[in-house]
Scaffold this motif. Structure first.
Motif, PDB file in Angstrom:
ATOM      1  N   TRP A 108       0.819  -1.215   0.000  1.00  0.00           N
ATOM      2  CA  TRP A 108       0.000   0.000   0.000  1.00  0.00           C
ATOM      3  C   TRP A 108       0.849   1.260   0.000  1.00  0.00           C
ATOM      4  CZ3 TRP A 108       0.317   3.570   3.863  1.00  0.00           C
ATOM      5  CH2 TRP A 108       0.898   3.160   5.063  1.00  0.00           C
ATOM      6  N   LYS A 109       1.951   1.243   0.730  1.00  0.00           N
ATOM      7  CA  LYS A 109       2.772   2.454   0.843  1.00  0.00           C
ATOM      8  C   LYS A 109       3.478   2.752  -0.494  1.00  0.00           C
ATOM      9  CE  LYS A 109       5.051   5.117   4.194  1.00  0.00           C
ATOM     10  NZ  LYS A 109       3.867   5.824   4.597  1.00  0.00           N
ATOM     11  N   GLN A 110       4.046   1.724  -1.106  1.00  0.00           N
ATOM     12  CA  GLN A 110       4.703   1.910  -2.406  1.00  0.00           C
ATOM     13  C   GLN A 110       3.693   2.413  -3.431  1.00  0.00           C
ATOM     14  OE1 GLN A 110       5.162  -0.464  -0.209  1.00  0.00           O
ATOM     15  NE2 GLN A 110       6.852  -1.836  -0.689  1.00  0.00           N
ATOM     16  N   ALA A 111       2.464   1.869  -3.380  1.00  0.00           N
ATOM     17  CA  ALA A 111       1.444   2.239  -4.380  1.00  0.00           C
ATOM     18  C   ALA A 111       1.026   3.703  -4.258  1.00  0.00           C
ATOM     19  CB  ALA A 111       0.225   1.325  -4.240  1.00  0.00           C
ATOM     20  N   GLU A 112       1.233   4.295  -3.071  1.00  0.00           N
ATOM     21  CA  GLU A 112       0.847   5.702  -2.886  1.00  0.00           C
ATOM     22  C   GLU A 112       1.668   6.635  -3.770  1.00  0.00           C
ATOM     23  OE1 GLU A 112      -0.218   6.880   1.122  1.00  0.00           O
ATOM     24  OE2 GLU A 112      -1.908   5.653   0.439  1.00  0.00           O
ATOM     25  N   ALA A 113       2.803   6.155  -4.283  1.00  0.00           N
ATOM     26  CA  ALA A 113       3.655   6.999  -5.134  1.00  0.00           C
ATOM     27  C   ALA A 113       2.973   7.330  -6.461  1.00  0.00           C
ATOM     28  CB  ALA A 113       4.979   6.282  -5.407  1.00  0.00           C
ATOM     29  N   LYS A 114       1.976   6.558  -6.818  1.00  0.00           N
ATOM     30  CA  LYS A 114       1.347   6.738  -8.132  1.00  0.00           C
ATOM     31  C   LYS A 114       0.303   7.852  -8.074  1.00  0.00           C
ATOM     32  CE  LYS A 114       0.272   5.521 -12.341  1.00  0.00           C
ATOM     33  NZ  LYS A 114       0.299   6.896 -12.797  1.00  0.00           N
ATOM     34  N   LYS A 115       0.443   8.851  -8.968  1.00  0.00           N
ATOM     35  CA  LYS A 115      -0.558   9.928  -9.045  1.00  0.00           C
ATOM     36  C   LYS A 115      -1.762   9.415  -9.849  1.00  0.00           C
ATOM     37  CE  LYS A 115       1.800  14.301  -8.413  1.00  0.00           C
ATOM     38  NZ  LYS A 115       2.801  13.692  -7.535  1.00  0.00           N
ATOM     39  N   THR A 116      -2.965   9.678  -9.344  1.00  0.00           N
ATOM     40  CA  THR A 116      -4.152   9.165 -10.047  1.00  0.00           C
ATOM     41  C   THR A 116      -4.999  10.289 -10.668  1.00  0.00           C
ATOM     42  OG1 THR A 116      -5.369   9.106  -7.961  1.00  0.00           O
ATOM     43  CG2 THR A 116      -4.273   7.070  -8.636  1.00  0.00           C
ATOM     44  N   ARG A 117      -4.472  11.514 -10.636  1.00  0.00           N
ATOM     45  CA  ARG A 117      -5.068  12.645 -11.374  1.00  0.00           C
ATOM     46  C   ARG A 117      -3.925  13.496 -11.904  1.00  0.00           C
ATOM     47  NH1 ARG A 117      -8.817  10.138  -9.640  1.00  0.00           N
ATOM     48  NH2 ARG A 117     -10.988  10.754  -9.403  1.00  0.00           N
ATOM     49  N   PRO A 118      -3.985  14.023 -13.152  1.00  0.00           N
ATOM     50  CA  PRO A 118      -5.005  13.686 -14.137  1.00  0.00           C
ATOM     51  C   PRO A 118      -4.868  12.222 -14.563  1.00  0.00           C
ATOM     52  CG  PRO A 118      -3.257  15.005 -15.141  1.00  0.00           C
ATOM     53  CD  PRO A 118      -2.948  14.940 -13.678  1.00  0.00           C
ATOM     54  N   TRP A 119      -5.965  11.638 -15.049  1.00  0.00           N
ATOM     55  CA  TRP A 119      -5.961  10.230 -15.477  1.00  0.00           C
ATOM     56  C   TRP A 119      -6.888  10.105 -16.681  1.00  0.00           C
ATOM     57  CZ3 TRP A 119      -3.228   6.244 -13.072  1.00  0.00           C
ATOM     58  CH2 TRP A 119      -3.480   4.946 -13.546  1.00  0.00           C
ATOM     59  N   THR A 120      -6.316   9.639 -17.766  1.00  0.00           N
ATOM     60  CA  THR A 120      -7.099   9.542 -18.999  1.00  0.00           C
ATOM     61  C   THR A 120      -7.227   8.087 -19.423  1.00  0.00           C
ATOM     62  OG1 THR A 120      -6.188  11.659 -19.630  1.00  0.00           O
ATOM     63  CG2 THR A 120      -7.193  10.394 -21.385  1.00  0.00           C
ATOM     64  N   ILE A 121      -8.396   7.742 -19.909  1.00  0.00           N
ATOM     65  CA  ILE A 121      -8.615   6.378 -20.415  1.00  0.00           C
ATOM     66  C   ILE A 121      -8.813   6.463 -21.925  1.00  0.00           C
ATOM     67  CG2 ILE A 121     -10.173   4.366 -20.353  1.00  0.00           C
ATOM     68  CD1 ILE A 121     -10.450   6.223 -17.356  1.00  0.00           C
ATOM     69  N   LYS A 122      -8.013   5.676 -22.629  1.00  0.00           N
ATOM     70  CA  LYS A 122      -8.077   5.655 -24.085  1.00  0.00           C
ATOM     71  C   LYS A 122      -9.010   4.515 -24.503  1.00  0.00           C
ATOM     72  CE  LYS A 122      -4.697   5.648 -27.766  1.00  0.00           C
ATOM     73  NZ  LYS A 122      -3.293   5.617 -28.062  1.00  0.00           N
ATOM     74  N   ILE A 146      -8.226  -6.547 -13.338  1.00  0.00           N
ATOM     75  CA  ILE A 146      -7.095  -5.649 -13.583  1.00  0.00           C
ATOM     76  C   ILE A 146      -7.281  -4.287 -12.908  1.00  0.00           C
ATOM     77  CG2 ILE A 146      -8.132  -4.984 -15.821  1.00  0.00           C
ATOM     78  CD1 ILE A 146      -5.285  -4.614 -16.905  1.00  0.00           C
ATOM     79  N   LYS A 147      -6.165  -3.771 -12.382  1.00  0.00           N
ATOM     80  CA  LYS A 147      -6.170  -2.478 -11.669  1.00  0.00           C
ATOM     81  C   LYS A 147      -5.673  -1.345 -12.569  1.00  0.00           C
ATOM     82  CE  LYS A 147      -5.206  -4.625  -7.227  1.00  0.00           C
ATOM     83  NZ  LYS A 147      -4.368  -4.649  -6.037  1.00  0.00           N
ATOM     84  N   ALA A 148      -5.974  -0.124 -12.167  1.00  0.00           N
ATOM     85  CA  ALA A 148      -5.408   1.101 -12.764  1.00  0.00           C
ATOM     86  C   ALA A 148      -5.474   1.097 -14.300  1.00  0.00           C
ATOM     87  CB  ALA A 148      -3.970   1.300 -12.280  1.00  0.00           C
ATOM     88  N   ILE A 149      -6.702   1.014 -14.801  1.00  0.00           N
ATOM     89  CA  ILE A 149      -6.917   0.892 -16.256  1.00  0.00           C
ATOM     90  C   ILE A 149      -6.672   2.230 -16.962  1.00  0.00           C
ATOM     91  CG2 ILE A 149      -8.695   0.437 -18.020  1.00  0.00           C
ATOM     92  CD1 ILE A 149     -10.016  -1.422 -15.830  1.00  0.00           C
ATOM     93  N   THR A 150      -5.875   2.183 -18.034  1.00  0.00           N
ATOM     94  CA  THR A 150      -5.624   3.399 -18.831  1.00  0.00           C
ATOM     95  C   THR A 150      -6.111   3.249 -20.273  1.00  0.00           C
ATOM     96  OG1 THR A 150      -3.436   2.564 -19.364  1.00  0.00           O
ATOM     97  CG2 THR A 150      -3.569   4.156 -17.564  1.00  0.00           C
ATOM     98  N   ARG A 151      -6.414   2.013 -20.649  1.00  0.00           N
ATOM     99  CA  ARG A 151      -6.805   1.813 -22.047  1.00  0.00           C
ATOM    100  C   ARG A 151      -7.745   0.616 -22.165  1.00  0.00           C
ATOM    101  NH1 ARG A 151      -2.416   0.572 -26.827  1.00  0.00           N
ATOM    102  NH2 ARG A 151      -3.882   0.580 -28.562  1.00  0.00           N
ATOM    103  N   VAL A 152      -8.804   0.779 -22.949  1.00  0.00           N
ATOM    104  CA  VAL A 152      -9.702  -0.331 -23.266  1.00  0.00           C
ATOM    105  C   VAL A 152      -9.770  -0.422 -24.791  1.00  0.00           C
ATOM    106  CG1 VAL A 152     -11.980  -1.358 -22.915  1.00  0.00           C
ATOM    107  CG2 VAL A 152     -11.061   0.216 -21.184  1.00  0.00           C
ATOM    108  N   SER A 153      -9.330  -1.558 -25.336  1.00  0.00           N
ATOM    109  CA  SER A 153      -9.328  -1.728 -26.788  1.00  0.00           C
ATOM    110  C   SER A 153     -10.295  -2.851 -27.154  1.00  0.00           C
ATOM    111  CB  SER A 153      -7.939  -2.110 -27.276  1.00  0.00           C
ATOM    112  OG  SER A 153      -6.982  -1.204 -26.773  1.00  0.00           O
ATOM    113  N   PHE A 154     -11.054  -2.645 -28.209  1.00  0.00           N
ATOM    114  CA  PHE A 154     -11.988  -3.668 -28.679  1.00  0.00           C
ATOM    115  C   PHE A 154     -11.329  -4.394 -29.847  1.00  0.00           C
ATOM    116  CE2 PHE A 154     -14.409  -0.794 -26.189  1.00  0.00           C
ATOM    117  CZ  PHE A 154     -15.428  -1.553 -25.631  1.00  0.00           C
ATOM    118  N   THR A 155     -11.297  -5.724 -29.795  1.00  0.00           N
ATOM    119  CA  THR A 155     -10.535  -6.482 -30.788  1.00  0.00           C
ATOM    120  C   THR A 155     -11.365  -7.630 -31.371  1.00  0.00           C
ATOM    121  OG1 THR A 155      -9.671  -8.080 -29.205  1.00  0.00           O
ATOM    122  CG2 THR A 155      -8.404  -6.053 -29.462  1.00  0.00           C
ATOM    123  N   ALA A 156     -10.926  -8.110 -32.515  1.00  0.00           N
ATOM    124  CA  ALA A 156     -11.570  -9.278 -33.124  1.00  0.00           C
ATOM    125  C   ALA A 156     -10.887 -10.555 -32.638  1.00  0.00           C
ATOM    126  CB  ALA A 156     -11.475  -9.181 -34.643  1.00  0.00           C
TER     127      ALA A 156
END
Ligand code: MTE
Length: 329
Positions: free
Chosen positions: A104-118, A249-259
């Motif tokens: 938990w402490k190491q994970a606090e290093a990650k900034k979660t704003r701004p956060w964009t999902i592609k 899955i955690k901390a999603i930044t991209r959702v791609s739709f595939t065949a």
């Protein structure tokens, strides 16, 4: 005799025997009972260790604070008490921040704003959306779900989020889309685990479009009535309660739709142990340990595991006609 060599990156067998006693001690301490009253233990099981590593549960300001707590959807009930927050927030799998449970402490290093999902691939029009815009375009609700890790520990958690089904209305996949591929952030400067080059970063997971349109999958933005904390996968993660936890899955930044069917992180590492479907089934052991029972975090209890983690009524039909596939790991 066939000897299996354990690679450094594999989920070790020892993890399949969760630290029940240790976790129970933690619950006791969290409840305010002094360390002196707890039988002295060594190493990570000691009260002293826990006191220096207990997760910080203090609420932090968040741009979506006004949306919590969200209304609970009463159709989802549990067969067991909720896991104490101090336990689930201090016992996590988040390999970007290390292989220990206490990240938990190491994970606090990650900034979660701004956060964009592609959102891209087979959609009417690819786009990017900020997390706060996305959250405000959806309907948040709270659901109590059981959660079953492939390592044979389990918890019960009040997640807040919007349905993946409702996300499809925003993403607008085309008729050729058969799978959703989810990708996590990639930034080794704040996530030291990503410097370990033997892992196929970034973390990737995938589901079929039929699974995504089922009512159960939740795009999770909060837990315990508050916005998600980093160790749970802030600001956006997936929860698939009938599948082994690594699919969530955690901390999603991209959702791609595939065949074509995407290869997930764990499947790329060790396909013989971690397959695409990974539906919970007590009758199908992991190649290195049984899945028949599970350790309930925060208790000394080991209970029988249920097929589809107890959600068969909602999801079993998704797998009719697919019996020839490796549906259970
Ligand atoms: N997502 C990312 N990005 N990285 C991870 O290491 N671990 C998975 C899953 N999602 C993981 C991840 C595994 S193995 C499990 S069991 C669950 O997250 C754990 O979720 P929790 O820490 O909230 O209990």
């Amino acid at each position: 005799m066939l000897i299996k060599r354990i690679h450094g990156w594999e989920m070790p067998e020892s993890r399949a025997t969760p630290e029940a006693l240790f976790l129970n001690r933690r619950a006791v301490i969290a409840a305010g009972i002094g360390a002196a009253s707890i039988a002295a233990g060594a190493g990570p099981a000691s009260a002293q260790w826990f006191q220096s590593s207990a997760p910080d549960l203090t609420r932090r300001p968040d741009p979506t604070d006004d949306l919590y707590p969200a209304k609970r959807n009463e159709s989802f009930t549990l067969d067991r008490p909720l896991t104490d927050e101090v336990i689930s927030a201090g016992y996590n799998n988040y390999y970007e921040f290390g292989t220990s449970k206490n990240v938990w402490k190491q994970a606090e290093a990650k900034k979660t704003r701004p956060w964009t999902i592609k959102v891209d691939g087979l959609v009417e029009k690819p786009f990017e959306i900020g997390i706060d815009d996305l959250i405000r375009r959806t309907q948040l609700e709270e659901r109590l779900y059981r959660f079953r890790c492939v390592e044979a520990w389990a918890m019960a958690v009040p997640w807040t989020g919007f349905t993946l089904k409702s996300f499809l209305d925003i993403a607008k996949p085309t008729s050729g889309a058969k799978y959703l591929r989810f990708e996590t952030f990639q930034n080794p400067a704040v996530a030291p685990g990503q410097k370990q080059s033997w892992y196929p970063w970034p973390y990737v997971e995938a589901v079929t479009i039929e699974e995504a349109t089922n009512d159960l999958p939740l795009m999770v933005t909060g837990v315990y009535g508050k916005p998600l904390r980093n160790q749970f996968g802030a600001p956006l993660r997936l929860i698939l309660p009938w599948k082994y936890g690594f699919k969530s899955i955690k901390a999603i930044t991209r959702v791609s739709f595939t065949a074509d069917r995407p290869k997930s992180f764990w499947e790329q590492l060790q396909a013989s142990e971690y397959g695409f479907w990974a539906n919970v089934n007590p009758a199908v052991p992991h190649p290195r340990w049984s899945q028949a029972t599970e350790q309930v975090l925060g208790t000394q209890e080991r209970v029988p595991t249920l097929i589809y983690n107890g959600y068969g009524e909602q999801v079993a039909h998704l797998y009719k006609g697919k019996e020839a596939e490796r549906l259970y790991l």
